[in-house]
Design a protein around this motif. Structure first.
Motif, PDB file in Angstrom:
ATOM      1  N   THR A 103     -21.284  16.567   1.561  1.00 56.78           N
ATOM      2  CA  THR A 103     -19.948  17.165   1.573  1.00 56.78           C
ATOM      3  C   THR A 103     -19.177  16.773   0.318  1.00 56.78           C
ATOM      4  O   THR A 103     -18.524  17.611  -0.316  1.00 56.78           O
ATOM      5  CB  THR A 103     -19.187  16.723   2.832  1.00 56.78           C
ATOM      6  N   LEU A 106     -20.443  18.632  -2.720  1.00 56.87           N
ATOM      7  CA  LEU A 106     -20.053  20.040  -2.748  1.00 56.87           C
ATOM      8  C   LEU A 106     -18.571  20.232  -3.025  1.00 56.87           C
ATOM      9  O   LEU A 106     -18.175  21.193  -3.693  1.00 56.87           O
ATOM     10  CB  LEU A 106     -20.419  20.701  -1.415  1.00 56.87           C
ATOM     11  N   SER A 122     -29.523  18.862   5.726  1.00 56.62           N
ATOM     12  CA  SER A 122     -28.365  19.731   5.501  1.00 56.62           C
ATOM     13  C   SER A 122     -28.040  20.618   6.690  1.00 56.62           C
ATOM     14  O   SER A 122     -26.962  21.190   6.763  1.00 56.62           O
ATOM     15  CB  SER A 122     -28.617  20.624   4.279  1.00 56.62           C
ATOM     16  N   ARG A 123     -29.000  20.736   7.603  1.00 48.87           N
ATOM     17  CA  ARG A 123     -28.781  21.538   8.814  1.00 48.87           C
ATOM     18  C   ARG A 123     -29.679  20.993   9.912  1.00 48.87           C
ATOM     19  O   ARG A 123     -30.873  20.783   9.694  1.00 48.87           O
ATOM     20  CB  ARG A 123     -29.111  23.005   8.569  1.00 48.87           C
ATOM     21  N   VAL A 190     -24.870  22.941   5.732  1.00 46.62           N
ATOM     22  CA  VAL A 190     -24.595  23.316   4.340  1.00 46.62           C
ATOM     23  C   VAL A 190     -25.891  23.734   3.646  1.00 46.62           C
ATOM     24  O   VAL A 190     -25.964  23.758   2.417  1.00 46.62           O
ATOM     25  CB  VAL A 190     -23.919  22.153   3.564  1.00 46.62           C
ATOM     26  N   ARG A 193     -25.855  26.113   0.902  1.00 48.34           N
ATOM     27  CA  ARG A 193     -25.019  25.758  -0.249  1.00 48.34           C
ATOM     28  C   ARG A 193     -25.610  24.644  -1.116  1.00 48.34           C
ATOM     29  O   ARG A 193     -25.075  24.367  -2.187  1.00 48.34           O
ATOM     30  CB  ARG A 193     -23.631  25.327   0.221  1.00 48.34           C
TER      31      ARG A 193
END
Length: 258
Positions: A103, A106, A122-123, A190, A193
């Motif tokens: 986080t 980003l 990330s997920r 994310v 991303r």
């Protein structure tokens, strides 16, 4: 044991090591139900030669307060670093701490020198059966829920008495904090991303991690433009299962890698 008041919480932190070197500080971010002492080995290794900072997330360890989202926890990191007058840094995040670190990468890429993710993804993606099992696990008594999650975090063969100590420590985390952040981790996503994260990244993962399996980390890794992967013979709690191996990989990444 310094503390900082941040938006309804009091964060307990350690800030050690020399300030006069060229190396940017390492900032260690622990995971769900853990505390800053997960990083004892790394602190002892790096503090003699560079600035190192670690802290207890709100509601964990010796910090109070509560948070509902990963974004809120990332805000605490920035508030602490602003207080300590730290601009650029290397976040080293374990599990949920890695979600916080992503986080930060980003939302504030200009402040991230390098990025280190330990047993993090990330997920969170699971099969239908695994998802139902996780949902059902929240219905059992709180201490059993915590014990089951911590027990399975360690690779087979890790000393049982040490696992019991970690279960006891995790069970001291307030129920509201544990369950709210459990939901926050499940909602964290994310993956689409991470290709925006251009900073050099080290992904260190335990081969036996069944909490956040290696396959999920590898899926994430393919999206990173500049990532190095280290797989270690450990479970999800790599910082305490194989601390020397983690320190060795981290030392190479922040000291020797071009």
């Amino acid at each position: 044991m310094p503390q900082l008041a941040v938006d309804g919480a009091t964060l307990t932190y350690d800030d050690e090591g020399p300030r006069d070197g060229d190396a940017v500080p390492l900032v260690f971010i622990h995971g769900w139900t853990a505390n800053r002492h997960r990083w004892d080995h790394q602190m002892a290794h790096f503090a003699p030669k560079r600035r190192v900072i670690r802290f207890d997330l709100r509601g964990h360890g010796e910090s109070d307060g509560s948070a509902k989202t990963i974004d809120e926890l990332a805000g605490d990191v920035l508030a602490l670093l602003d207080h300590l007058e730290v601009d650029r840094f290397v976040p080293v995040g374990h599990s949920m701490g890695g979600m916080i670190a992503q986080t930060l990468a980003l939302t504030h890429p200009e402040r991230i020198e390098r990025l280190v993710l330990v047993n993090s993804i990330s997920r969170m993606a699971f099969s239908r059966g695994r998802g139902l099992l996780m949902a059902a696990s929240t219905l059992v008594p709180f201490k059993l829920f915590v014990a089951a999650n911590i027990q399975r975090a360690f690779a087979p063969g890790y000393p049982r008495e040490e696992i019991r100590e970690y279960i006891r420590a995790s069970s001291a985390t307030p129920r509201e904090v544990v369950m709210t952040l459990y939901s926050a981790m499940r909602a964290f996503d994310v993956l689409d991303r991470v290709g925006e994260i251009r900073t050099p990244t080290l992904l260190v993962h335990g081969y036996h991690d069944i909490q956040l399996p290696v396959a999920q980390m590898l899926r994430m890794a393919t999206a990173y433009p500049d990532a190095v992967i280290r797989i270690v013979d450990a479970g999800h709690e790599l910082p305490v299962e194989k601390p020397a191996k983690l320190t060795e990989a981290l030392d190479w990444f922040v000291t020797d890698r071009p």
